[in-house]
Write an enzyme that holds these catalytic residues in place. Structure first.
Site, PDB file in Angstrom:
ATOM      1  N   HIS A 328      -0.788  -4.306  -3.571  1.00  0.00           N
ATOM      2  CA  HIS A 328      -0.120  -3.569  -2.492  1.00  0.00           C
ATOM      3  C   HIS A 328      -0.160  -4.330  -1.174  1.00  0.00           C
ATOM      4  O   HIS A 328       0.565  -3.978  -0.233  1.00  0.00           O
ATOM      5  CB  HIS A 328      -0.727  -2.165  -2.340  1.00  0.00           C
ATOM      6  CG  HIS A 328      -2.099  -2.137  -1.736  1.00  0.00           C
ATOM      7  ND1 HIS A 328      -3.237  -1.948  -2.483  1.00  0.00           N
ATOM      8  CD2 HIS A 328      -2.531  -2.259  -0.458  1.00  0.00           C
ATOM      9  CE1 HIS A 328      -4.292  -1.940  -1.698  1.00  0.00           C
ATOM     10  NE2 HIS A 328      -3.893  -2.136  -0.461  1.00  0.00           N
ATOM     11  N   ASP A 359      -3.054  -3.079  -9.575  1.00  0.00           N
ATOM     12  CA  ASP A 359      -3.133  -3.419  -8.148  1.00  0.00           C
ATOM     13  C   ASP A 359      -3.879  -4.730  -7.900  1.00  0.00           C
ATOM     14  O   ASP A 359      -4.735  -4.814  -7.027  1.00  0.00           O
ATOM     15  CB  ASP A 359      -3.807  -2.279  -7.380  1.00  0.00           C
ATOM     16  CG  ASP A 359      -3.454  -2.309  -5.895  1.00  0.00           C
ATOM     17  OD1 ASP A 359      -2.714  -3.218  -5.483  1.00  0.00           O
ATOM     18  OD2 ASP A 359      -3.948  -1.440  -5.151  1.00  0.00           O
ATOM     19  N   SER A 437      -8.645  -3.973   1.987  1.00  0.00           N
ATOM     20  CA  SER A 437      -8.021  -4.103   0.670  1.00  0.00           C
ATOM     21  C   SER A 437      -7.921  -5.561   0.253  1.00  0.00           C
ATOM     22  O   SER A 437      -7.425  -6.401   1.003  1.00  0.00           O
ATOM     23  CB  SER A 437      -6.622  -3.482   0.689  1.00  0.00           C
ATOM     24  OG  SER A 437      -6.692  -2.103   0.910  1.00  0.00           O
TER      25      SER A 437
END
Length: 870
Positions: A328, A359, A437
């Site tokens: 992402h 992901d 992230s």
């Protein structure tokens, strides 16, 4: 010097022999260029390709052989050179200088024989060898007749050929012309590497591009072959592969921290790690910051994109000059820049592989100086509960590196927000913020996960992608030279916790008779037919590949019975899975062994005085192959590859930890096999299931893909995707998604009317997010089909109606339809939609009005193209 030449008759016979040997052809003796090929099964395409390439060479030699005089090699070369020069002038290509051969009058006087040793008085003539001036390579110059030291080595003339693909090919035109040309023809598809030292001067091609082995008509195929060969090189090096193979999903705490009975050594190692971890300087060198520019599609004005924006994220370096981050972080990216810790310079990165379902993404950079003075992080095993964990990254609130600390609080199978798929994940109490992230989560200096999402409702609940998921992703790339994705069972199930329900299904009686364990089993309520159908030939080996039951050793039961390599190596073609299951000694528990009797065709159990043993056998007489693989509706799953499935759908991960049973299939790869023990019609049996990707009616994610659309007369059509589904308020679509997950046919799509633009021809139409049912009385299959229906004529409409009338969305949506018979489809488009209120409403457009105002509508709403279909 030996001169090589031949007569036309001799060359014809020679080439006929070569073609017979190389391609097993039958040739006409009068015309050796026209040959009929004896095709064997599976060789039609290969032989036709080789024959086409040989015919190209035959055409050249055929023109040479038309000359009635004796032909010398020097004349052949000169003829080829002249033809190339003529083509070069016409095409105005860049000028190259090729070796030109001068004729030798004394040589021309020699009679035509296969071999002829020229007398020394001819060699002593003060004439230069025509090849000598153009040979830049010293190794080739030694064959020159002017080199006195090599007079006894002038039995051969070496021609140096350099292809346009930079590959060097050395051929010897010796007196044995048959073997020479045969070698050339037989090795057309092989690359010949010759170690020849090139001088500073460029060695030009001997033959022009049109005459080279892989040229002109086959140039595209050669590029594809080169690309394929490059793709076969795995990005996973040996160090990283060794690290991944040591990662285990079921390692215990003793396996991670040390061997049993060596607690003192374990404590010393833990203390050393803690002392070393106080600085963490070397781990900082393995973490990078990402600067990503993205351009996301506009879901309201679907033909446009949102303005570009910039985001930041984290990543970390592993072996092989690879960078791991979240998918992402780089979705819809137009540019990615990376920066090392303690360095202000930014490097441009590129994407190698992306796995949106889990992901994860792999990046690298072409500037290899980026990897100077960095530390490649190593992966560790799945952490245990209460393990201290440290996260490193670049969260919001600052530009520099940030470190947080917490503990592992939970391991479970939950939804990944990015893809909406369920996978194994690790919950931690260390706070994660936007920007974290893609950063690593470390336990004892090893990467045990990737930071990727948090739970907004509660405080200090964050999640990381465990190292076992990362390992599966990287091993999939290494095994298949591409990312193929995760396999799923393709069923819906209901837990069997209610005693009355278990009694109705006969499970309570089986428990009392000790046929099955207590509190095991789940009920299958729906099956993806395309996944389980034998008629689709999906259980047969494709491309003659071996499909193992997983890539690792999956034990059926607790004994060391391997269901993988021992039996599935022979699973090719039409496999009798009843025989396969019978041949494998199926272990049902650690206290009870269930064996198969091949002669009696029974699966039975040993009986002793232990109360936990099971007393039953299953007779396999009369079983057909269809019943030995695949699951059916109302089957009850008891075990998968020897692991019991609890009545709540959970399975033991390790020790007393349980997770959702879907994780058993997440360990496997596409096309892997598994043995599933079930109850069918109140009888126990085992079946084989091959795992595939499940085709959902609504894609769980559509990242990096633009939504399909079609704009006609101001009406915007699209297909239902998850990105659109999130923003729709149509309860009919909600029902559709709740009750219909699997596709009935591979090309099925739900076509929706996204919105209606205000135009002169759409007055009175204000519908949005409606499902398109029919166009001109024909049921719509997908967006491409809708475009065909709108743009067709009256004649094609009748054919389309007869061809497609059987296909219907009624398998997904139930509605009553009233046919409209008075339709002139040459001028009228009739569209039937299902609105948000559940009404079936017609929309009618006039084709002439659409054609009249089409350009005006495009100009008003800045529509550059009226459709995007792939």
């Amino acid at each position: 010097m030996d001169i090589i030449f031949c007569t036309p008759t001799y060359c014809k016979i020679m080439l006929m022999i070569i073609m017979l040997i190389s391609l097993r052809t039958r040739c006409d003796t009068n015309n050796f260029l026209n040959c009929s090929v004896e095709k064997e099964e599976g060789e039609e395409e290969i032989i036709s390709t080789n024959l086409k390439r040989i015919n190209d060479d035959m055409n050249i030699l055929g023109r040479i052989l038309n000359d009635e005089r004796n032909i010398k090699i020097t004349d052949i070369v000169e003829m080829l050179q002249n033809e190339y020069d003529d083509k070069k002038k016409k095409k105005k290509k860049k000028k190259y200088i090729y070796r030109k051969k001068k004729s030798n009058n004394k040589i021309n006087e020699i009679n035509s024989v296969q071999h002829f040793n020229v007398k020394e008085n001819i060699l002593n003539e003060k004439k230069k060898n025509p090849l000598n001036d153009n040979f830049k390579n010293p190794k080739l110059r030694k064959h020159s007749p002017n080199n006195k030291k090599n007079k006894n080595k002038i039995g051969q003339i070496k021609f140096h050929i350099v292809g346009y693909d930079k590959k060097k090919i050395t051929k010897y035109l010796t007196p044995s012309m048959i073997s020479s040309i045969q070698k050339r023809l037989m090795n057309k598809n092989k690359k010949t590497n010759v170690n020849v030292n090139m001088s500073n001067g460029r060695v030009l091609p001997f033959f022009p591009k049109e005459y080279f082995l892989h040229s002109s008509t086959h140039e595209k195929k050669d590029k594809m072959a080169t690309k394929k060969n490059n793709k076969e090189e795995s990005i996973i090096n040996e160090r990283l592969l060794e690290n991944l193979e040591n990662i285990s999903l079921s390692r215990t705490i003793k396996d991670i921290r040390g061997e049993e009975g060596n607690e003192r050594k374990v404590k010393e190692e833990d203390n050393n790690i803690k002392e070393e971890g106080n600085s963490f300087k070397k781990y900082f060198k393995g973490v990078v910051k990402l600067y990503v520019d993205i351009t996301e599609p506009n879901l309201e004005m679907i033909w446009q994109n949102y303005p570009p924006k910039s985001i930041t994220g984290s990543g970390f370096i592993i072996e092989g000059h690879l960078i791991i981050t979240n998918a992402h972080n780089i979705s819809y990216s137009t540019r990615i820049l990376i920066r090392k810790h303690g360095n202000s310079g930014k490097y441009e990165a590129k994407i190698l592989y992306v796995a949106h379902d889990v992901d994860i993404a792999i990046l690298t950079t072409d500037d290899k100086t980026f990897f100077d003075d960095v530390y490649a992080l190593h992966f560790g095993a799945l952490p245990s509960l209460k393990d201290e964990i440290i996260t490193i990254g670049y969260p919001a609130g600052g530009d520099k590196l940030s470190v947080t600390e917490g503990i592992v609080s939970r391991i479970d199978v939950q939804y990944y927000k990015h893809s909406n798929y369920k996978f194994l994940l690790t919950q931690i109490d260390a706070p994660l913020n936007p920007g974290n992230s893609g950063g690593p989560a470390l336990v004892r200096g090893k990467v045990v996960g990737i930071c990727f999402q948090s739970y907004k409702v509660s405080n200090n609940i964050s999640y990381i992608i465990p190292s076992t998921i990362i390992s599966h992703f990287l091993l999939d790339i290494h095994k298949n030279k591409d990312y193929t994705g995760y396999a799923f069972l393709g069923v819906k199930y209901e837990p069997l916790e209610n005693p009355s329900l278990r009694e109705a299904l006969g499970l309570e009686e089986m428990e009392r008779k000790k046929i099955i364990k207590k509190n095991v089993g789940i009920l299958i309520t729906e099956v993806f037919e395309g996944h389980m159908s034998k008629q689709d030939d999906k259980y047969h080996d494709m491309d003659n590949k071996h499909h193992n039951v997983g890539d690792t050793h999956h034990n059926v039961g607790d004994t060391h019975h391997n269901v993988g390599d021992d039996h599935t190596d022979n699973l090719q073609g039409d496999t009798d899975y009843c025989t396969y299951i019978l041949n494998s000694n199926i272990i049902t528990s650690d206290k009870k062994n269930i064996y198969s009797d091949k002669k009696k065709k029974k699966i039975y159990s040993d009986n002793n005085n232990n109360n936990n043993n099971f007393n039953y056998y299953y007779n396999m007489h009369g079983e057909d192959e269809q019943s030995c693989y695949g699951l059916k509706k109302n089957d009850i799953i008891l075990r998968v590859d020897g692991k019991d499935i609890n009545n709540d759908g959970s399975v033991i991960l390790r020790d007393n930890e349980t997770v959702g049973f879907q994780h058993l299939f997440n360990e496997k790869f596409i096309n892997d096999l598994c043995i599933i023990k079930i109850v069918r019609n109140k009888k126990i049996k085992s079946v084989m299931v091959k795992l595939y990707k499940v085709k959902y009616l609504l894609n769980q994610h559509n990242w990096d893909k633009r939504n399909k659309y079609f704009i006609y007369g101001g009406i915007v059509f699209s297909i239902l995707t998850r990105s659109l589904y999130v923003y729709t308020q149509n309860p009919e679509i909600n029902k559709l998604m709740l009750y219909n997950n699997f596709k009935k046919k591979s090309k099925d799509e739900i076509v929706v009317l996204k919105n209606i633009l205000p135009t002169k021809i759409t007055t009175g139409y204000y519908y949005t997010d409606s499902i398109v049912l029919r166009v001109n009385n024909i049921k719509v299959k997908n967006l491409k089909h809708l475009i065909e229906l709108i743009e067709m004529t009256k004649y094609t409409n009748r054919l389309m109606y007869l061809k497609n009338n059987k296909h219907t969305l009624q398998s997904y949506i139930n509605y009553y339809n009233t046919k409209i018979t008075s339709l002139n489809i040459n001028t009228i488009i009739h569209i039937l939609i299902l609105t948000t209120s559940g009404q079936k409403v017609p929309i009618v457009l006039n084709k002439r009005d659409v054609e009249k105002y089409n350009e005006e509508i495009k100009k008003i709403y800045s529509i550059t193209r009226d459709r995007y279909v792939y």
